[in-house]
Design an enzyme around this catalytic site. Structure first.
Site, PDB file in Angstrom:
ATOM      1  N   THR A 135       0.706  -1.021  -0.338  1.00  0.00           N
ATOM      2  CA  THR A 135       0.074   0.238   0.021  1.00  0.00           C
ATOM      3  C   THR A 135       1.018   1.269   0.063  1.00  0.00           C
ATOM      4  O   THR A 135       1.811   1.372   0.136  1.00  0.00           O
ATOM      5  CB  THR A 135      -1.008   0.099   1.022  1.00  0.00           C
ATOM      6  N   GLU A 137       0.237   3.340   1.878  1.00  0.00           N
ATOM      7  CA  GLU A 137       0.688   4.404   3.494  1.00  0.00           C
ATOM      8  C   GLU A 137       1.530   3.793   4.330  1.00  0.00           C
ATOM      9  O   GLU A 137       2.232   4.565   4.915  1.00  0.00           O
ATOM     10  CB  GLU A 137      -0.889   3.090   3.907  1.00  0.00           C
ATOM     11  N   LYS A 164       2.193  -3.697   7.153  1.00  0.00           N
ATOM     12  CA  LYS A 164       2.742  -3.680   6.434  1.00  0.00           C
ATOM     13  C   LYS A 164       3.974  -2.913   4.927  1.00  0.00           C
ATOM     14  O   LYS A 164       4.418  -3.595   5.249  1.00  0.00           O
ATOM     15  CB  LYS A 164       1.583  -2.733   5.225  1.00  0.00           C
TER      16      LYS A 164
HETATM   17  P1  NAD Z   1      -9.689  -7.658   1.524  1.00  0.00           P
HETATM   18  O1  NAD Z   1     -10.117  -6.585   3.461  1.00  0.00           O
HETATM   19  O2  NAD Z   1     -10.952  -6.762   1.230  1.00  0.00           O
HETATM   20  O3  NAD Z   1      -9.380  -9.018   1.363  1.00  0.00           O
HETATM   21  C1  NAD Z   1      -8.414  -9.661   2.009  1.00  0.00           C
HETATM   22  C2  NAD Z   1      -8.081 -11.266   1.813  1.00  0.00           C
HETATM   23  O4  NAD Z   1      -7.117 -11.816   2.362  1.00  0.00           O
HETATM   24  C3  NAD Z   1      -9.809 -11.683   2.793  1.00  0.00           C
HETATM   25  O5  NAD Z   1     -10.041 -12.574   1.635  1.00  0.00           O
HETATM   26  C4  NAD Z   1      -9.020 -12.856   3.741  1.00  0.00           C
HETATM   27  O6  NAD Z   1      -9.771 -13.774   3.913  1.00  0.00           O
HETATM   28  C5  NAD Z   1      -7.827 -12.787   3.707  1.00  0.00           C
HETATM   29  N1  NAD Z   1      -7.017 -12.799   4.607  1.00  0.00           N
HETATM   30  C6  NAD Z   1      -7.108 -12.475   5.599  1.00  0.00           C
HETATM   31  N2  NAD Z   1      -6.166 -12.773   6.765  1.00  0.00           N
HETATM   32  C7  NAD Z   1      -6.000 -14.276   6.446  1.00  0.00           C
HETATM   33  C8  NAD Z   1      -5.034 -15.534   6.386  1.00  0.00           C
HETATM   34  N3  NAD Z   1      -4.257 -15.508   7.985  1.00  0.00           N
HETATM   35  N4  NAD Z   1      -5.134 -16.412   6.170  1.00  0.00           N
HETATM   36  C9  NAD Z   1      -5.288 -16.165   4.309  1.00  0.00           C
HETATM   37  N5  NAD Z   1      -5.918 -15.099   4.424  1.00  0.00           N
HETATM   38  C10 NAD Z   1      -6.261 -14.431   4.644  1.00  0.00           C
HETATM   39  O7  NAD Z   1      -8.376  -6.545   1.160  1.00  0.00           O
HETATM   40  P2  NAD Z   1      -8.466  -6.064  -0.043  1.00  0.00           P
HETATM   41  O8  NAD Z   1      -8.326  -4.339   0.225  1.00  0.00           O
HETATM   42  O9  NAD Z   1      -9.010  -6.618  -1.012  1.00  0.00           O
HETATM   43  O10 NAD Z   1      -6.539  -5.853   0.148  1.00  0.00           O
HETATM   44  C11 NAD Z   1      -5.685  -6.494  -0.172  1.00  0.00           C
HETATM   45  C12 NAD Z   1      -3.730  -6.171  -0.405  1.00  0.00           C
HETATM   46  O11 NAD Z   1      -4.170  -5.241  -1.524  1.00  0.00           O
HETATM   47  C13 NAD Z   1      -3.703  -6.425   0.745  1.00  0.00           C
HETATM   48  O12 NAD Z   1      -2.108  -6.883   1.455  1.00  0.00           O
HETATM   49  C14 NAD Z   1      -4.318  -4.843   1.055  1.00  0.00           C
HETATM   50  O13 NAD Z   1      -2.812  -4.515   1.863  1.00  0.00           O
HETATM   51  C15 NAD Z   1      -3.529  -4.120  -0.429  1.00  0.00           C
HETATM   52  N6  NAD Z   1      -3.915  -3.558  -0.586  1.00  0.00           N
HETATM   53  C16 NAD Z   1      -5.503  -3.018  -0.553  1.00  0.00           C
HETATM   54  C17 NAD Z   1      -5.618  -1.070  -1.287  1.00  0.00           C
HETATM   55  C18 NAD Z   1      -6.621  -0.861  -0.933  1.00  0.00           C
HETATM   56  O14 NAD Z   1      -7.635   0.602  -1.288  1.00  0.00           O
HETATM   57  N7  NAD Z   1      -8.019  -2.042  -0.250  1.00  0.00           N
HETATM   58  C19 NAD Z   1      -4.759  -0.611  -1.750  1.00  0.00           C
HETATM   59  C20 NAD Z   1      -4.251  -1.028  -1.570  1.00  0.00           C
HETATM   60  C21 NAD Z   1      -3.184  -1.866  -1.646  1.00  0.00           C
HETATM   61  O1  DAU Z   2      -4.472   4.384   0.049  1.00  0.00           O
HETATM   62  C1  DAU Z   2      -4.237   2.307   0.725  1.00  0.00           C
HETATM   63  C2  DAU Z   2      -5.184   1.946   1.558  1.00  0.00           C
HETATM   64  O2  DAU Z   2      -6.457   2.639   1.413  1.00  0.00           O
HETATM   65  C3  DAU Z   2      -5.724   0.448   1.398  1.00  0.00           C
HETATM   66  O3  DAU Z   2      -3.596   0.188   1.893  1.00  0.00           O
HETATM   67  C4  DAU Z   2      -6.186   0.109   2.572  1.00  0.00           C
HETATM   68  O4  DAU Z   2      -6.094  -1.663   2.733  1.00  0.00           O
HETATM   69  C5  DAU Z   2      -7.523   0.978   2.380  1.00  0.00           C
HETATM   70  O5  DAU Z   2      -8.466   0.424   3.146  1.00  0.00           O
HETATM   71  C6  DAU Z   2      -7.622   2.472   2.398  1.00  0.00           C
HETATM   72  O6  DAU Z   2      -7.715   2.891   3.335  1.00  0.00           O
HETATM   73  P1  DAU Z   2      -8.277   4.571   3.810  1.00  0.00           P
HETATM   74  O7  DAU Z   2      -7.407   4.531   5.582  1.00  0.00           O
HETATM   75  O8  DAU Z   2      -7.858   5.174   3.068  1.00  0.00           O
HETATM   76  O9  DAU Z   2      -9.546   3.963   3.469  1.00  0.00           O
HETATM   77  P2  DAU Z   2     -10.879   3.989   4.766  1.00  0.00           P
HETATM   78  O10 DAU Z   2     -11.929   4.062   2.611  1.00  0.00           O
HETATM   79  O11 DAU Z   2     -11.055   3.622   5.139  1.00  0.00           O
HETATM   80  O12 DAU Z   2     -11.328   5.558   4.520  1.00  0.00           O
HETATM   81  C7  DAU Z   2     -10.931   6.471   2.955  1.00  0.00           C
HETATM   82  C8  DAU Z   2     -10.837   8.271   3.387  1.00  0.00           C
HETATM   83  O13 DAU Z   2     -12.567   8.457   3.885  1.00  0.00           O
HETATM   84  C9  DAU Z   2     -10.132   8.125   5.180  1.00  0.00           C
HETATM   85  O14 DAU Z   2      -9.417   9.642   5.234  1.00  0.00           O
HETATM   86  C10 DAU Z   2     -10.928   7.705   5.825  1.00  0.00           C
HETATM   87  C11 DAU Z   2     -11.772   9.168   5.784  1.00  0.00           C
HETATM   88  N1  DAU Z   2     -13.737   7.869   6.234  1.00  0.00           N
HETATM   89  C12 DAU Z   2     -13.415   6.578   6.174  1.00  0.00           C
HETATM   90  C13 DAU Z   2     -14.764   5.659   7.004  1.00  0.00           C
HETATM   91  C14 DAU Z   2     -14.702   4.791   6.887  1.00  0.00           C
HETATM   92  C15 DAU Z   2     -14.531   8.983   6.795  1.00  0.00           C
HETATM   93  O15 DAU Z   2     -14.448   9.575   6.218  1.00  0.00           O
HETATM   94  N2  DAU Z   2     -15.643   8.566   7.206  1.00  0.00           N
HETATM   95  C16 DAU Z   2     -15.628   6.923   7.076  1.00  0.00           C
HETATM   96  O16 DAU Z   2     -16.824   5.939   7.492  1.00  0.00           O
END
Ligand code: NAD
Ligand code: DAU
Length: 353
Positions: A135, A137, A164
């Site tokens: 990420t 972050e 991470k």
């Molecule tokens: P998610 O929470 O939707 O999915 C995570 C998955 O991992 C789930 O299917 C869960 O069952 C599985 N999991 C959790 N713990 C586990 C364990 N102990 N063993 C096996 N499986 C397990 O997450 P996402 O948003 O799809 O993110 C996927 C990856 O991408 C993560 O590594 C996250 O850090 C990274 N990432 C996410 C974002 C985002 O915006 N969502 C952005 C950048 C990077």
């Molecule tokens: O930047 C990549 C990351 O983006 C990923 O690595 C993370 O897995 C993913 O969850 C996401 O993190 P954020 O914290 O940025 O995402 P989130 O959707 O939780 O929040 C987005 C922004 O909105 C953040 O500034 C917090 C704000 N927020 C979030 C929620 C859930 C609110 O204001 N209200 C809310 O209820």
């Protein structure tokens, strides 16, 4: 499983939001791969996300927990993988604030278990690749100006981003110490179909449908760079095939939005979709207590992946949001299920174990 297929890849976390799009992309576009999806099916993992491809001949699902060292070692001893694409993680910042240990276990210990098990794979196959999905972050927070580059120092602020960052460091350390071939990508905020409704966009879509308040943290002047999940999956496939070993690639949407502006946009789109009078959903906006340690701004310089691999986002925010909103409307059952009291109770108990 088709025995004539040439390569085996393991995708961890393939039942989650991003993982399910990556799994589908590999199954459908790379018939020469056997795709193994290893996922513990936590609250965020859902096999419904892969219903359309679950019977593909080059796909196998394995329920398993990456934190269980013995299980991982045994699982790897029974397979030969050409590559591991590691997405399994605890991914929600707010949960990391209330329960950091779960993030240490899954994101750090789980990653190190996979790295250790991968060493043997590498010994048997010099072309093995460990790909860690990370990420933006890890870089901490930007001020009003500037962009995260691959060379930006790590400066994580939340337990999630610290976990991470730690796992990224372990991957790199295994590359240096044991010469394990690796690649890492650090991506900005994803949105799209199948995202669990705890993250901003799906939470607010669901709350607007339910006429529930939209909790905007602090003053809402926090900025995120949004990328459509299918563009991320495309970038991941490209990096897996063409990325340089030992390198990091930043992936971003070139699409910065302040949370409050995005909330207003979502309200307008949802009023239109629900055929409500314009302004109805805005009344649901509620400014609430800020997230502790809230990062002000994330923004990505994605010029390296563009220059070296020719990737850039292909879906505009307008198209992506429309497709996302349509998906949640077309998949009410999915949404109702994952927000149902029983579902949440079941996973709350697991989560507190
Ligand atoms: P998610 O929470 O939707 O999915 C995570 C998955 O991992 C789930 O299917 C869960 O069952 C599985 N999991 C959790 N713990 C586990 C364990 N102990 N063993 C096996 N499986 C397990 O997450 P996402 O948003 O799809 O993110 C996927 C990856 O991408 C993560 O590594 C996250 O850090 C990274 N990432 C996410 C974002 C985002 O915006 N969502 C952005 C950048 C990077
Ligand atoms: O930047 C990549 C990351 O983006 C990923 O690595 C993370 O897995 C993913 O969850 C996401 O993190 P954020 O914290 O940025 O995402 P989130 O959707 O939780 O929040 C987005 C922004 O909105 C953040 O500034 C917090 C704000 N927020 C979030 C929620 C859930 C609110 O204001 N209200 C809310 O209820």
């Amino acid at each position: 499983m088709d025995k004539n297929i040439q390569k085996n890849i393991l995708i961890t976390g393939g039942a989650g939001f991003i993982g399910s799009h990556v799994v589908r992309r590999f199954i459908t576009l790379n018939s020469n791969y056997n795709v193994f999806n290893l996922d513990a099916l936590t609250y965020a993992g859902n096999l419904e996300n892969l219903k359309d491809v679950e019977r593909a001949p080059n796909y196998e699902f394995i329920k398993g927990d990456i934190t269980k060292t013995d299980f991982i070692n045994e699982f790897f001893s029974k397979h030969s993988f050409d590559g591991v694409i590691h997405l399994a993680a605890e991914s929600h910042v707010d949960r990391s604030i209330t329960d950091p240990l779960s993030f240490v276990r899954t994101n750090i210990l789980g990653t190190v278990n996979l790295l250790n098990a991968s060493l043997q794979q590498f010994e048997n196959n010099p072309n093995f690749l460990f790909y860690h999905i990370s990420t933006d972050e890890v870089y901490g927070s930007l001020g009003e100006k500037g962009l995260f580059k691959e060379t930006t120092s790590y400066d994580p602020n939340s337990p999630y981003s610290a976990s991470k960052a730690s796992s990224d460091h372990f991957v790199r350390a295994y590359g240096e110490t044991y010469k394990l071939p690796f690649v890492i990508s650090n991506c900005s905020n994803n949105y799209g179909p199948n995202q669990f409704p705890e993250k901003l966009i799906p939470l607010f879509i669901n709350n607007i449908i339910q006429n529930k308040p939209l909790p905007v943290y602090g003053d809402g002047n926090y900025t995120r760079d949004w990328l459509y999940v299918k563009d991320h999956a495309k970038a991941i496939e490209l990096i897996f095939h063409k990325g340089k070993k030992g390198e990091t690639y930043n992936i971003g949407g070139l699409n910065e939005w302040k949370n409050i502006d995005l909330t207003h946009l979502l309200c307008r789109l949802m009023d239109k979709k629900l055929k409500r009078t314009l302004g109805t959903s805005e009344k649901l906006i509620s400014f609430v207590k800020d997230r502790p340690g809230h990062d002000l701004r994330y923004a990505i310089d994605a010029s390296k992946i563009k220059k070296e691999l020719g990737w850039k986002p292909s879906v505009t925010f307008e198209e992506g949001l429309e497709q996302t909103i349509d998906w949640y409307f077309d998949n009410k059952e999915w949404l109702d299920n994952v927000t149902s009291k029983d579902y949440l109770e079941y996973y709350k108990n697991q989560y507190q174990e």
